[in-house]
Design a protein around this motif. Structure first.
Motif, short mmCIF file in Angstrom:
data_model
loop_
_atom_site.label_atom_id
_atom_site.label_comp_id
_atom_site.label_asym_id
_atom_site.label_seq_id
_atom_site.Cartn_x
_atom_site.Cartn_y
_atom_site.Cartn_z
N ASP A 186 0.84 -1.19 0.00
CA ASP A 186 0.00 0.00 0.00
C ASP A 186 0.88 1.24 0.00
OD1 ASP A 186 -1.81 2.00 0.37
OD2 ASP A 186 -2.60 1.28 2.28
N PRO A 187 0.97 1.98 -1.12
CA PRO A 187 1.84 3.16 -1.15
C PRO A 187 1.41 4.25 -0.19
CG PRO A 187 0.46 3.07 -3.12
CD PRO A 187 0.28 1.76 -2.41
N VAL A 188 0.13 4.27 0.18
CA VAL A 188 -0.34 5.24 1.15
C VAL A 188 0.44 5.11 2.46
CG1 VAL A 188 -2.31 5.91 2.56
CG2 VAL A 188 -2.64 5.34 0.17
N SER A 189 0.57 3.89 2.93
CA SER A 189 1.27 3.67 4.19
C SER A 189 2.72 4.12 4.09
CB SER A 189 1.22 2.18 4.56
OG SER A 189 -0.11 1.78 4.82
N GLU A 190 3.32 3.92 2.94
CA GLU A 190 4.72 4.34 2.78
C GLU A 190 4.85 5.85 2.89
OE1 GLU A 190 8.50 3.37 -0.06
OE2 GLU A 190 6.60 3.79 -1.06
N TYR A 191 4.00 6.58 2.18
CA TYR A 191 4.08 8.04 2.26
C TYR A 191 3.87 8.53 3.69
CZ TYR A 191 4.08 8.44 -2.83
OH TYR A 191 4.41 8.35 -4.16
N LEU A 192 2.89 7.93 4.38
CA LEU A 192 2.61 8.34 5.75
C LEU A 192 3.82 8.19 6.65
CD1 LEU A 192 -0.97 6.89 6.28
CD2 LEU A 192 -0.33 9.29 6.28
N SER A 193 4.60 7.15 6.42
CA SER A 193 5.76 6.92 7.28
C SER A 193 6.83 7.99 7.09
CB SER A 193 6.36 5.53 7.00
OG SER A 193 6.91 5.47 5.69
N PHE A 194 6.78 8.73 6.00
CA PHE A 194 7.74 9.80 5.76
C PHE A 194 7.21 11.18 6.15
CE2 PHE A 194 9.60 6.51 3.16
CZ PHE A 194 10.96 6.75 3.21
N VAL A 195 5.90 11.37 6.08
CA VAL A 195 5.38 12.72 6.31
C VAL A 195 4.52 12.86 7.56
CG1 VAL A 195 5.43 13.22 3.84
CG2 VAL A 195 3.32 12.37 4.88
N ASP A 196 4.10 11.76 8.15
CA ASP A 196 3.19 11.87 9.29
C ASP A 196 3.38 10.70 10.25
OD1 ASP A 196 1.12 13.12 10.76
OD2 ASP A 196 -0.35 11.72 9.94
N ASN A 197 4.60 10.52 10.71
CA ASN A 197 4.87 9.38 11.59
C ASN A 197 4.95 9.76 13.06
OD1 ASN A 197 7.46 10.49 12.08
ND2 ASN A 197 8.32 9.42 10.32
N GLY A 198 4.72 11.03 13.37
CA GLY A 198 4.73 11.47 14.76
C GLY A 198 6.08 11.96 15.23
N ASN A 199 7.15 11.62 14.52
CA ASN A 199 8.49 12.04 14.94
C ASN A 199 9.10 13.10 14.04
OD1 ASN A 199 8.61 10.13 17.11
ND2 ASN A 199 8.99 8.52 15.61
N PHE A 200 8.79 13.04 12.76
CA PHE A 200 9.32 14.02 11.82
C PHE A 200 8.47 14.00 10.55
CE2 PHE A 200 11.61 10.04 10.92
CZ PHE A 200 11.37 9.90 9.56
N SER A 201 8.67 14.99 9.74
CA SER A 201 8.07 15.02 8.41
C SER A 201 9.10 15.56 7.44
CB SER A 201 6.83 15.93 8.39
OG SER A 201 6.35 16.05 7.06
N VAL A 202 9.28 14.85 6.34
CA VAL A 202 10.15 15.37 5.29
C VAL A 202 9.46 16.56 4.65
CG1 VAL A 202 11.16 13.11 4.92
CG2 VAL A 202 9.26 13.86 3.47
N ASP A 203 10.22 17.36 3.93
CA ASP A 203 9.69 18.62 3.38
C ASP A 203 9.11 18.46 1.98
OD1 ASP A 203 10.74 20.78 5.47
OD2 ASP A 203 12.29 19.26 5.20
N GLY A 204 9.30 17.29 1.39
CA GLY A 204 8.73 17.06 0.07
C GLY A 204 9.03 15.66 -0.40
N VAL A 205 8.20 15.16 -1.30
CA VAL A 205 8.39 13.82 -1.86
C VAL A 205 8.41 13.91 -3.37
CG1 VAL A 205 7.46 12.51 0.08
CG2 VAL A 205 5.90 13.41 -1.64
N LEU A 206 9.35 13.20 -3.98
CA LEU A 206 9.50 13.16 -5.43
C LEU A 206 8.92 11.84 -5.92
CD1 LEU A 206 10.73 14.29 -8.08
CD2 LEU A 206 12.86 13.13 -7.45
N SER A 207 7.85 11.93 -6.72
CA SER A 207 7.11 10.73 -7.06
C SER A 207 6.76 10.68 -8.54
CB SER A 207 5.82 10.65 -6.24
OG SER A 207 5.03 9.55 -6.63
N ASP A 208 6.66 9.45 -9.06
CA ASP A 208 6.17 9.22 -10.42
C ASP A 208 4.65 9.21 -10.48
OD1 ASP A 208 8.87 8.78 -10.66
OD2 ASP A 208 8.69 6.87 -11.70
N PHE A 209 3.99 9.14 -9.31
CA PHE A 209 2.53 9.05 -9.25
C PHE A 209 1.99 10.14 -8.32
CE2 PHE A 209 3.90 4.92 -10.62
CZ PHE A 209 2.90 4.44 -11.45
N PRO A 210 1.91 11.38 -8.78
CA PRO A 210 1.48 12.48 -7.89
C PRO A 210 -0.03 12.51 -7.70
CG PRO A 210 1.95 13.34 -10.06
CD PRO A 210 2.30 11.87 -10.11
N ILE A 211 -0.58 11.40 -7.29
CA ILE A 211 -2.02 11.35 -7.05
C ILE A 211 -2.32 10.21 -6.09
CG2 ILE A 211 -2.42 9.81 -8.99
CD1 ILE A 211 -5.12 11.08 -9.39
#
Length: 789
Positions: A353-378
């Protein structure tokens, strides 16, 4: 799809004119406040005019920004406190050819308002700047066909490299070259669309992006061939606003330092693999990473592969996160992460599930990266929508199906209804298993019980070790095996738990559900009832009814009981003896259903299950349209549940962008189904919690896909061949003879196996052939079991 010639009438506006327009937009305020925070080397709490809603889950939904009229404040754990950026690599390159006009257009149409378009900047022989994903051109264009004799060999970072290099062609030469897919596993259907190579000016003029990111991968190489990236960028910045410039070369940033004013682009240093040497300092990227203060002297941000933040072990499971994001933020550096794509392998922890992967980078409770580079921007999720999440053999995408662990996880993940496909042991115990052949669900082929294999033509053309050939105590000794429906694609589910859990009896299943406070009900499937009555002397209908009574599931209960079958005779038998809700399953893919068939179904069922392709028929990976089957059934007051939803991207047509959430959204909000039957209940349950669709105006990235819309973009010559239409479901398909009476089964010498002839009697003429047949039937199961190890 073709480049436009610039003329005085469509000439790009001056920088000052464009900046005035941008400053009037939300983007200008965000960008200025971000810059202030970065400049002061602190994380700060910038005032925001709007509330950034966590609208959905992943990429677009998760990162979407909505304005709140009351001017509330919301804080992300990014460096600036703003929501993370969405950066579309080459546009929507997961579907269309990288850097094509349709890829960029589609990214803007389906993404957040301020999506940033990524352009891999290359220079031509005459110094034109083009957007193309590589220094050599054979991988993502048809240049080999256009110029078969124009290859060359150059040193690239000290490595001799052969190919078609951009520096050997003028911009005019490239007018004969078209963009095609660069990753062979993706669809080739758009390769014939004649996409022209775009210049940076083309992207700006034709698309007018809210954000533009230029990636300069090989500045040193171009400099060796008397082409200057620095000159191109400074000249271009006079007519085009460049928001970000990235490069993996330290010296490049030293060259462009001071060339842009305060309103210039944000510089981002791109890290490659840790042991790779940075070409201009001869230091490894790992060495440079250890000195972020040095990076801060020439850049405001860093771009790193996913593994820099969340590494994986050699089995593709997540290891603890590193401190890179926190360390970079302390140094005043934004952190952007690359490598996101829905159609590549991700950590087993995410259950495909790619949703879970993105969440682990942007909303994991400890940090959030400032942007994600993706082939599927949707992606797509939903607000609170009234539909059921029904498990398929429990959470069988994460654990072996129909085991205690699969059911426990389905409950934990938010399923409304958990299911049990009832099988019968030889001693009459009903239990849950996804197949009547234990060789499909357990490691029985590696046990002494493999000699129980029999041929049952009524059930299969191959031999099998059937549930009714073993007693329940014998079945309890078996090790379950996880399902791997996409093994041919080298995609395996949760290898660490592939044999975890234990099979459960129907009694255990019902007690587990009864003790759950979150479940609304259970679904019990019954198949092969006629065969079991006639040939094995087993009445599965009676066994299910007796167990329901014994476990307290009376006709009046807080837990809804749904009885499902593909056989109308089974449901009629249940309906005569109980008041449980009955569900009719149509296994065939159909294009329509007759009124007479619907009336027949209503006589014995209160809901219907159909397969996905009976809603959105597809051909060779593309949705071809939408049927009216759901609408017709619902008009007759029959709720419609659809199966089977899976997270693996290969299970979805290209129209759903390799995203299980987009697929669910299209069935729920597009086709209006009443429930989803899924092997990954967590994905569907999380989708239902989204609040974006509850707003007055549905964001474009939350809209369902247009059935057949993607085929309209495919070149006519590349269209898949027409297929015969699916059948219409008639009343003749519904009508069945009543279930036969239970026939007493002849005694056997061993429970579940036929009696063996006396050793003194002459062997029947077919004995040798039968023995060989049984051995051959066990052999494939043994091989399959070994592959699970």
């Amino acid at each position: 799809r073709t480049k436009k010639t610039l003329s005085p009438s469509n000439k790009s506006p001056s920088v000052s004119e464009k900046k005035k327009r941008i400053r009037r937009s939300r983007k200008s305020q965000r960008r200025e406040e971000e810059r202030q925070v970065i400049t002061k080397f602190r994380r700060g709490n910038p005032t925001m005019r709007g509330l950034f809603l966590l609208c959905g889950v992943v990429l677009i939904q998760l990162l979407a920004v909505q304005t709140d009229a009351q001017g509330s404040k919301s804080k992300w754990q990014t460096l600036t406190g703003f929501s993370p950026r969405v950066i579309a690599r080459g546009g929507f390159s997961g579907l269309f050819p990288d850097s094509s006009i349709d890829a960029y257009n589609f990214a803007m149409l389906t993404s957040v308002e301020d999506v940033v378009l990524w352009c891999d900047l290359q220079l031509t022989k005459d110094g034109a700047g083009i957007c193309f994903p590589g220094l050599t051109m054979s991988n993502a264009s048809n240049i080999e066909a256009a110029y078969p004799n124009r290859t060359n060999t150059y040193l690239v970072n000290g490595v001799s490299t052969q190919g078609w290099f951009t520096i050997d062609f003028s911009l005019k030469d490239l007018n004969k070259v078209n963009l095609i897919r660069g990753i062979l596993s993706r669809s080739e259907r758009f390769d014939g669309n004649g996409y022209s190579i775009l210049t940076v000016q083309d992207v700006n003029t034709e698309l007018k992006p809210q954000g533009l990111w230029l990636n300069v991968q090989h500045e040193a190489f171009y400099a060796q061939h008397n082409l200057s990236m620095t000159t191109f960028l400074t000249t271009t910045s006079k007519t085009i606003i460049i928001d970000f410039i990235s490069s993996p070369e330290v010296n490049f940033f030293k060259k462009i330092a001071g060339r842009f004013g305060r309103e210039g682009p944000i510089f981002v240093f791109r890290f490659l693999e840790k042991e790779t040497f940075e070409p201009t300092t001869n230091r490894t990227y790992s060495s440079i990473l250890s000195n972020l203060t040095f990076v801060k002297t020439f850049a405001s941000g860093i771009l790193v592969p996913k593994s820099y933040v969340l590494p994986l072990d050699d089995k593709q499971y997540l290891l603890p996160s590193t401190s890179l994001v926190q360390d970079a933020h302390k140094a005043g550096l934004e952190v952007f992460v690359s490598g996101f794509a829905n159609d590549v392998d991700i950590a087993h922890d995410y259950s495909y599930d790619p949703v879970s992967e993105y969440l682990s980078f942007v909303d994991n409770g400890n940090f959030s990266v400032d942007g994600v580079l993706s082939d599927f921007p949707i992606t797509a999720s939903a607000s609170v929508v009234d539909f059921l999440v029904i498990s398929k053999n429990g959470a069988s995408g994460d654990y072996p199906g129909c085991t205690d662990l699969a059911y426990a996880k389905a409950i934990k993940d938010g399923a409304d209804v958990i299911d049990c496909l009832v099988q019968m042991s030889s001693d009459g115990t009903p239990f849950c298993s996804s197949s009547i052949d234990l060789g499909n669900t357990t490691m029985v082929a590696q046990t002494p019980l493999r000699n129980r294999s029999t041929n049952v033509p009524e059930l299969s053309s191959l031999g099998g070790i059937y549930t009714f050939s073993l007693t329940w105590p014998e079945i309890q000794t078996l090790t379950p095996a996880i399902s791997n429906p996409y093994r041919t694609y080298n995609m395996f589910r949760n290898p660490n738990e592939r044999n975890a859990g234990k099979l459960v009896s129907l009694t255990e299943f019902l007690n587990l559900a009864k003790n759950s406070t979150s479940l609304s009900g259970v679904l019990i499937s019954v198949e092969n009832a006629a065969y079991l009555r006639e040939n094995q002397g087993i009445d599965v209908v009676k066994a299910v009814l007796d167990t329901l009574t014994q476990t307290g599931y009376t006709n009046i209960t807080t837990k809804k009981v749904m009885i499902q079958s593909t056989n109308s005779s089974v449901l009629l038998d249940f309906k005569k003896q109980s008041r449980y809700e009955t569900v009719y399953k149509v296994e065939e893919t159909i294009r329509d259903i007759l009124d007479s068939a619907i009336e027949d179904i209503k006589a014995f069922a209160s809901a219907v299950v159909i397969v996905k392709s009976s809603v959105f028929p597809d051909s060779e990976g593309f949705v071809t349209g939408q049927t009216n089957v759901v609408e017709r059934l619902q008009k007759s007051q029959l709720p419609v549940y659809v199966e089977l939803f899976q997270n693996e991207f290969v299970s979805q047509p290209y129209d759903f962008f390799s995203d299980a959430n987009v697929e669910i959204n299209s069935y729920v909000t597009g086709a209006g189904v009443n429930g989803t039957v899924t092997e990954f209940p967590y994905t569907a349950a999380r989708y239902r919690k989204n609040r974006c669709l509850g707003s007055k105006e549905t964001p474009p990235y939350m809209a369902p896909v247009q059935p057949g819309g993607l085929l309209q973009v495919v070149n006519h010559a590349s269209l898949p061949p027409a297929e015969a239409p699916n059948p219409v479901f008639t009343d003749a398909d519904v009508t069945e003879p009543p279930l036969p009476p239970v026939t007493a089964k002849a005694p056997t010498s061993t429970p579940g196996t036929p009696s063996e002839p006396s050793t003194n009697a002459p062997a029947p003429s077919g004995q040798t052939r039968l023995t060989l047949s049984l051995l051959l039937s066990v052999f494939p199961m043994a091989i399959a079991s070994l592959l699970l190890l």
